[in-house]
Design an enzyme around this catalytic site. Structure first.
Site, PDB file in Angstrom:
ATOM      1  N   HIS A 241       0.839  -1.194   0.000  1.00 39.95           N
ATOM      2  CA  HIS A 241       0.000   0.000   0.000  1.00 39.95           C
ATOM      3  C   HIS A 241       0.872   1.242   0.000  1.00 39.95           C
ATOM      4  CE1 HIS A 241      -4.235   1.269   0.466  1.00 39.95           C
ATOM      5  NE2 HIS A 241      -3.711   2.387   0.929  1.00 39.95           N
TER       6      HIS A 241
ATOM      7  N   ASP B 199     -14.538   3.477   6.653  1.00 40.67           N
ATOM      8  CA  ASP B 199     -13.498   4.086   5.811  1.00 40.67           C
ATOM      9  C   ASP B 199     -14.067   4.521   4.474  1.00 40.67           C
ATOM     10  OD1 ASP B 199     -10.759   4.804   4.968  1.00 40.67           O
ATOM     11  OD2 ASP B 199     -11.066   3.179   3.553  1.00 40.67           O
TER      12      ASP B 199
ATOM     13  N   ARG C  45     -13.297  12.830   3.012  1.00 42.09           N
ATOM     14  CA  ARG C  45     -11.967  13.462   3.107  1.00 42.09           C
ATOM     15  C   ARG C  45     -11.526  13.967   1.741  1.00 42.09           C
ATOM     16  NH1 ARG C  45      -8.459   8.881   4.724  1.00 42.09           N
ATOM     17  NH2 ARG C  45      -6.734  10.338   4.823  1.00 42.09           N
TER      18      ARG C  45
ATOM     19  N   SER D 133      -7.450   4.863   8.044  1.00 42.66           N
ATOM     20  CA  SER D 133      -7.946   4.474   6.730  1.00 42.66           C
ATOM     21  C   SER D 133      -7.152   3.295   6.171  1.00 42.66           C
ATOM     22  CB  SER D 133      -7.836   5.688   5.797  1.00 42.66           C
ATOM     23  OG  SER D 133      -7.999   5.313   4.460  1.00 42.66           O
TER      24      SER D 133
ATOM     25  N   LYS E  80      -8.314  -1.123   6.480  1.00 41.41           N
ATOM     26  CA  LYS E  80      -8.476  -1.963   5.275  1.00 41.41           C
ATOM     27  C   LYS E  80      -7.467  -3.102   5.253  1.00 41.41           C
ATOM     28  CE  LYS E  80      -8.097   1.447   2.307  1.00 41.41           C
ATOM     29  NZ  LYS E  80      -8.455   2.841   2.336  1.00 41.41           N
TER      30      LYS E  80
HETATM   31  N1  URA Z   1      -4.498   5.434   1.145  1.00 43.68           N
HETATM   32  C1  URA Z   1      -5.597   5.147   1.882  1.00 43.68           C
HETATM   33  O1  URA Z   1      -6.200   4.090   1.733  1.00 43.68           O
HETATM   34  N2  URA Z   1      -5.997   6.022   2.796  1.00 43.68           N
HETATM   35  C2  URA Z   1      -5.379   7.187   3.012  1.00 43.68           C
HETATM   36  O2  URA Z   1      -5.788   7.925   3.870  1.00 43.68           O
HETATM   37  C3  URA Z   1      -4.233   7.507   2.232  1.00 43.68           C
HETATM   38  C4  URA Z   1      -3.812   6.601   1.291  1.00 43.68           C
END
Ligand code: URA
Length: 433
Positions: free
Chosen positions: A82, A161, A168, A183, A187
């Site tokens: 990620h 989220d 956001r 966030s 996940k």
């Molecule tokens: N990726 C995400 O899933 N959330 C964030 O807040 C920033 C990057």
């Protein structure tokens, strides 16, 4: 307590208790708190911050707002990756098939564009037929068939989220450490891969602009992952300019294909290799031989072959000629000669959003053809009149002159050769001295 009181407490810089955080998160997932109050709380958190306890409570509540897929129970060797968000950040599109080419399964729950940054799901949807919505058995099927699954968050994964992410995106509340940690980690933990590599972006195109801010985020994300038993490393990488040459959707798929075919952007190739190497080391492999195998997979066509299998198994057509082309291209030229001293990555990302590569409001349709391509890198000598960037125009109607000026304004050209930042800063420990 009424939720207005909780907002006012955070506005005044007070610490929120676990019940207030639960009220916020439940309000987001069940719709029991109206969007204007959620947005006000997001802004209060963005400005006032949260301490480690509040951040841990937020992440836990966001995770608990939905199901946990516990992927590692079925595919213990699967790796997740990620990014904290940047521009020209095409890494996931290269990383996933590259790892699959080495027989290393990759499972990712990817995101859509956020703020000025473009999202992996939007990019993949630029491929005709590519399907991102899969349930757990579907994801396991993909992993079995091709060793890669890149899917969208489902209704039941961290629903808080999904609501907060979309809010956001359109309220200027993305660059907050606790909101990013909640966030991303809600996940990641809900998906439940056993290994996670994090690309923490730092610089003008990132949400965390300074090394101190990026290191803080890397440390916080990694700590949450490790305390949940996930083998995790976080690399802080340079985002003072777009990583790859393209900011958008179809254009980023094209940029990924070039790297997968052994050419393309050197920076995109190198960061992808570093993250892939880190992930393989976390899986217990030797660093040096991992690097050798990864480089070979890019250079001998096997990563590109894995891309085709990956795209086809997700229902897509891997033929690059199927990608939508822009209707028109606007060149942005250098007004003077010199050295490229600074790039405002965020401004370029915002220009890409305006032209159609991202959303200006919640349900704004994406234009997959639209984007910005950048020809130059920091430190490079440029001539007056040389093309710095191209704006790829799709369906949106635009004030083209204003947009060109906006893109031109993102580049600073100076007489002196500037210091160029390294591509990879390293792990938080590497930054200590
Ligand atoms: N990726 C995400 O899933 N959330 C964030 O807040 C920033 C990057």
């Amino acid at each position: 307590v009424s939720f207005v009181e909780a907002i006012a407490r955070k506005r005044d810089g007070k610490k929120l208790g676990p019940e207030e955080i639960a009220q916020f998160v439940n309000g987001a997932s069940h719709g029991s708190v109206p969007p204007e109050q959620l947005a006000a709380m997001l802004m209060a958190i963005c400005i006032r911050g949260m301490d480690a306890d509040e951040t841990a409570d937020l992440t836990r509540e966001m995770l608990a707002s939905g199901d946990a897929w516990r992927l590692s129970e079925e595919v213990p060797e699967a790796v997740d990756k990620h990014s904290t968000g940047g521009v020209g950040d095409t890494v996931s599109l290269v990383f996933a098939p590259l790892m699959a080419a080495l027989g290393q399964p990759v499972a990712m729950m990817a995101g859509r564009g956020l703020g000025h940054s473009q999202g992996t799901l939007d990019k993949l949807e630029a491929i005709p037929g590519f399907r991102v919505h899969w349930d757990r058995p579907g994801m396991l099927g993909l992993l079995e068939r091709c060793g890669v699954a890149v899917v969208a968050q489902t209704e039941d994964i961290a629903p808080a989220d999904r609501t907060l992410y979309a809010l956001r995106d359109v309220t200027g509340t993305v660059p907050s450490l606790p909101l990013i940690v909640g966030s991303i980690m809600s996940k990641k933990l809900a998906l439940g891969a056993g290994t996670l590599v994090l690309d923490v972006k730092c610089g003008s195109g990132a949400f965390r602009k300074t090394l101190r801010e990026a290191a803080e985020l890397a440390t916080a994300l990694r700590a949450v992952a490790r305390s949940a038993g996930v083998a995790c490393e976080a690399l802080i990488t340079e985002m003072d300019q777009p990583l790859g040459p393209a900011l958008g959707n179809a254009c980023e798929v094209r940029a990924a294909l070039e790297v997968l075919a052994g050419g393309g952007s050197k920076a995109l190739r190198e960061i992808t290799l570093r993250l892939a190497e880190e992930a393989l080391v976390l899986r217990g492999r030797d660093r040096q031989s991992s690097r050798t195998d990864l480089v070979a997979a890019l250079d001998d066509g096997s990563a590109l072959q894995a891309w085709c299998t990956f795209v086809e198994s997700h229902g897509g057509d891997p033929g690059p000629e199927m990608l939508v082309q822009p209707g028109r291209v606007l060149e942005v030229a250098a007004e003077c000669g010199g050295f490229l001293a600074r790039v405002d990555g965020e401004a370029l990302g915002r220009a890409a959003v305006v032209v159609g590569a991202g959303r200006r409001w919640r349900d704004d349709p994406i234009d997959h053809a639209a984007g910005v391509e950048v020809d130059v890198r920091l430190g490079q000598a440029v001539r007056r009149g040389q093309t710095l960037a191209r704006i790829l125009v799709g369906r949106r109607s635009l004030d083209e002159e204003k947009l060109k000026a906006r893109v031109a304004g993102a580049f600073s050209i100076r007489d002196e050769q500037p210091d160029v930042p390294p591509l990879v800063y390293g792990t938080p420990e590497d930054l200590v001295d």
